[in-house]
Design an enzyme around this catalytic site. Structure first.
Site, short mmCIF file in Angstrom:
data_model
loop_
_atom_site.label_atom_id
_atom_site.label_comp_id
_atom_site.label_asym_id
_atom_site.label_seq_id
_atom_site.Cartn_x
_atom_site.Cartn_y
_atom_site.Cartn_z
N ARG A 215 21.82 93.55 61.76
CA ARG A 215 21.28 94.39 60.69
C ARG A 215 19.91 94.49 60.60
NH1 ARG A 215 24.70 91.78 55.71
NH2 ARG A 215 25.28 93.75 54.91
N ARG B 133 20.26 95.79 48.49
CA ARG B 133 21.13 94.80 47.72
C ARG B 133 20.33 93.97 46.83
NH1 ARG B 133 26.11 92.52 50.32
NH2 ARG B 133 26.77 93.88 51.69
N ASP C 185 35.21 89.04 46.82
CA ASP C 185 35.65 88.45 48.09
C ASP C 185 36.35 87.05 48.10
OD1 ASP C 185 34.38 90.40 49.19
OD2 ASP C 185 32.86 89.44 50.64
N ALA D 163 32.15 95.51 48.16
CA ALA D 163 31.59 95.25 46.97
C ALA D 163 31.85 96.18 46.05
CB ALA D 163 29.83 95.44 47.33
C1 LIG Z 1 27.58 93.74 57.26
C2 LIG Z 1 28.20 93.79 56.03
C3 LIG Z 1 28.16 95.14 55.46
C4 LIG Z 1 28.72 95.27 54.09
N1 LIG Z 1 28.53 96.67 53.60
C5 LIG Z 1 29.15 97.00 52.56
C6 LIG Z 1 29.01 98.29 51.93
O1 LIG Z 1 28.29 99.14 52.42
N2 LIG Z 1 29.85 98.42 50.97
C7 LIG Z 1 30.36 97.58 50.26
O2 LIG Z 1 30.84 98.10 49.01
N3 LIG Z 1 30.66 96.40 50.73
C8 LIG Z 1 30.03 96.14 51.74
N4 LIG Z 1 29.99 94.91 52.32
C9 LIG Z 1 30.97 93.71 51.43
C10 LIG Z 1 30.22 93.20 50.14
O3 LIG Z 1 28.98 92.55 50.75
C11 LIG Z 1 30.83 91.94 49.71
O4 LIG Z 1 32.36 92.36 49.52
C12 LIG Z 1 30.40 91.52 48.69
O5 LIG Z 1 28.93 91.18 48.69
C13 LIG Z 1 30.96 90.25 47.77
O6 LIG Z 1 30.46 89.84 46.60
P1 LIG Z 1 30.78 88.70 46.14
O7 LIG Z 1 29.97 88.60 44.56
O8 LIG Z 1 32.49 88.50 45.92
O9 LIG Z 1 30.81 87.52 46.77
P2 LIG Z 1 29.15 86.95 47.22
O10 LIG Z 1 28.24 87.86 47.30
O11 LIG Z 1 29.61 85.94 48.54
O12 LIG Z 1 28.75 86.02 46.07
C14 LIG Z 1 29.56 84.61 45.90
C15 LIG Z 1 28.57 83.66 45.17
O13 LIG Z 1 29.25 82.54 44.89
C16 LIG Z 1 28.22 81.53 44.97
N5 LIG Z 1 29.20 80.36 45.52
C17 LIG Z 1 29.93 79.88 46.58
N6 LIG Z 1 30.59 78.76 46.49
C18 LIG Z 1 30.44 78.58 45.25
C19 LIG Z 1 30.83 77.31 44.72
N7 LIG Z 1 31.60 76.20 45.19
N8 LIG Z 1 30.39 77.10 43.60
C20 LIG Z 1 29.58 77.74 42.70
N9 LIG Z 1 29.16 78.93 43.34
C21 LIG Z 1 29.47 79.12 44.62
C22 LIG Z 1 27.40 81.95 46.16
O14 LIG Z 1 26.19 81.14 46.09
C23 LIG Z 1 27.15 83.23 45.81
O15 LIG Z 1 26.11 83.51 45.00
C24 LIG Z 1 29.40 94.45 53.41
C25 LIG Z 1 29.52 93.21 54.09
C26 LIG Z 1 29.00 92.67 55.25
C27 LIG Z 1 29.04 91.39 55.82
#
Ligand SMILES: Cc1cc2nc3c(=O)[nH]c(=O)nc-3n(C[C@H](O)[C@H](O)[C@H](O)COP(=O)(O)OP(=O)(O)OC[C@H]3O[C@@H](n4cnc5c(N)ncnc54)[C@H](O)[C@@H]3O)c2cc1C
Length: 435
Positions: A200, A119, A321, A334
């Site tokens: 993990r 990642r 998410d 993701a």
């Molecule tokens: C154990 C595990 C294994 C996984 N394996 C996989 C896989 O193999 N394949 C796959 O496709 N997916 C996988 N996933 C799912 C994947 O990790 C998530 O769907 C993805 O990382 C979400 O990305 P995002 O950018 O939406 O959210 P996030 O990665 O949570 O990013 C959100 C960002 O917003 C910021 N933020 C939060 N609140 C605020 C605020 N109020 N103001 C400003 N910034 C803020 C945070 O700091 C962060 O940088 C897995 C998840 C887990 C828990």
């Protein structure tokens, strides 16, 4: 670079959703600013794997998003496993049976096989694709105020403010934008504990080969058992093996760890992971012994019980998410985030979209076309996790498990994203015409 559009979008959150969206919009001539709560962009040192829909979406976002992935991805190391997504193993056997090694019971294939990335490495490559001047750190969004002008003011925890024509919340599972969109009292404001936790680890490949043999270490494997399952796939071009071991807990997250649901990880010891997998095969035990002595438990929260009523209202939308936080049993959370970015970017870039009012139509279209698929992933993933841990009507019947997983994976991972974009564009044009 495309001609600039006369509106500006604030992206809240710079995880995989925020960054892929930012790159896609920037290259389509759409003015953006990213506001990230942390002091820098960052990801954890674990693996994530991508399906065909994710890879198709990267290409739509921008060639560089796809190239960055190609640089860091690791496939199964054996050429004959090129199309294998995971080899599934019985890691528990019949009641009382003690398995030295897990037994192969079925294989799920995918058109692109297994594609794992570290990642942090992938995020690092994406960060370089976003101009620094568009990124603002230590900006935790607290509130959004609608102005008389039609623009919105973002208010941050440090007391500063910013303005934009529209706001896209990419702020993850605990999204504040989702809370602001649907209200503090709406159940979707708080994701719920799925009663699964994950341990993990990323371990040296040479050690993993000693533990489980070359075939199982070099290629993606799933080890199944009652109330627990472990998945492994190679990352870092085969130098390391990513291990995720899931187990089901009756207790809620706070009773289990003493931590509030604000924090989704808790420190633990390797011995607790080994204890949770007592009775599982020697392969599982040996892999767990390779992980660090001090581990984190990851709480698997999701929006499965309380999906948001919509992914957009007015000039505010949620992606990734923030919209459809899912358990990871499809390995597709993701990927769905990147799919959101691809669809949103293509809609905003449509030549018919020129004003803030048009952007609102895009957001309504996005919610209409994406909700069933996003919410569907969350439900399907929860079911898949139960199948893996023999908690459905199938129990340990591997034939029925295989048939259902095959069908579910194809539905989530093997879609033609360009076609989804075309369908979304049709809906957008109808909405623009009919308003
Ligand atoms: C154990 C595990 C294994 C996984 N394996 C996989 C896989 O193999 N394949 C796959 O496709 N997916 C996988 N996933 C799912 C994947 O990790 C998530 O769907 C993805 O990382 C979400 O990305 P995002 O950018 O939406 O959210 P996030 O990665 O949570 O990013 C959100 C960002 O917003 C910021 N933020 C939060 N609140 C605020 C605020 N109020 N103001 C400003 N910034 C803020 C945070 O700091 C962060 O940088 C897995 C998840 C887990 C828990």
């Amino acid at each position: 670079m495309a001609t600039q559009k006369p509106f500006e979008i604030a992206i809240v959150g710079g995880g995989i959703t925020g960054l892929t969206l930012a790159i896609a919009l920037h290259h389509r001539g759409i003015k953006i600013q990213i506001y990230e709560a942390a002091k820098a962009f960052g990801e954890i040192g674990a693996g994530v794997s991508f399906n065909a829909n994710a890879v198709g979406s990267m290409k739509i976002c921008h060639d560089e998003v796809y190239d960055a992935f190609l640089k860091v991805r690791t496939r199964n190391l054996w050429p004959k496993k090129e199309k294998v997504w995971f080899d599934y193993h019985d890691a528990f056997g019949d009641e009382g049976e003690e398995l030295e090694t897990s037994k192969l019971v079925y294989t799920i294939y995918s058109s692109i096989g297994q594609n794992g990335v570290h990642r942090a490495r992938y995020l690092e490559s994406l960060i370089h694709l976003v101009p620094d001047k568009l990124c603002h750190f230590n900006k935790r969004l607290k509130n959004i105020v609608q102005n008389d002008s039609g623009r919105s003011t973002l208010q941050f925890a440090d007391g500063s403010t910013a303005e934009a024509d529209a706001i896209i919340g990419c702020d993850g599972i605990k999204s504040n934008v989702r809370r602001l969109l649907h209200g503090d009292d709406h159940p979707c404001a708080q994701p719920t504990f799925s009663h699964k936790i994950a341990y993990r680890g990323v371990v040296p490949m040479a050690e993993a080969i000693k533990a489980v043999g070359e075939e199982r270490a070099s290629n993606a494997c799933m080890h199944l058992g009652p109330g627990g399952h472990m998945l492994t796939f190679p990352v870092n071009h085969g130098q390391t093996l990513n291990i995720v071991a899931f187990t089901t807990k009756d207790e809620d997250w706070t009773s289990l760890t003493g931590q509030s649901s604000d924090k989704l990880t808790a420190p633990t010891k390797r011995r607790n992971a080994i204890k949770d997998f007592a009775g599982f095969s020697g392969d599982v035990q040996r892999l767990l012994k390779l992980t660090a002595e001090d581990l984190d438990i990851w709480a698997i929260f999701h929006l499965g019980d309380n999906p948001p009523p919509s992914y957009a209202k007015g000039n505010i939308a949620i992606l990734g998410d923030a919209a459809h936080a899912t358990s990871p049993h499809h390995g597709a959370g993701a990927g769905m985030c990147i799919e959101d970015s691809a669809v949103m970017a293509e809609l905003l870039a449509d030549s018919a979209v020129q004003t803030r009012e048009d952007v609102e139509v895009v957001f309504a279209t996005f919610s209409e076309v994406r909700k069933e698929r996003g919410d569907g992933l969350v439900q399907s993933s929860a079911r898949q996790g139960r199948i893996y841990e023999w908690q459905t009507e199938y129990g340990r019947d591997f034939g029925t498990q295989e048939a259902e997983i095959k069908e579910r994976n194809a539905r989530i991972g093997e879609v033609d994203v360009a076609k989804l974009v075309e369908e979304a564009r049709e809906v957008l044009r109808t909405r623009l015409k009919d308003r």
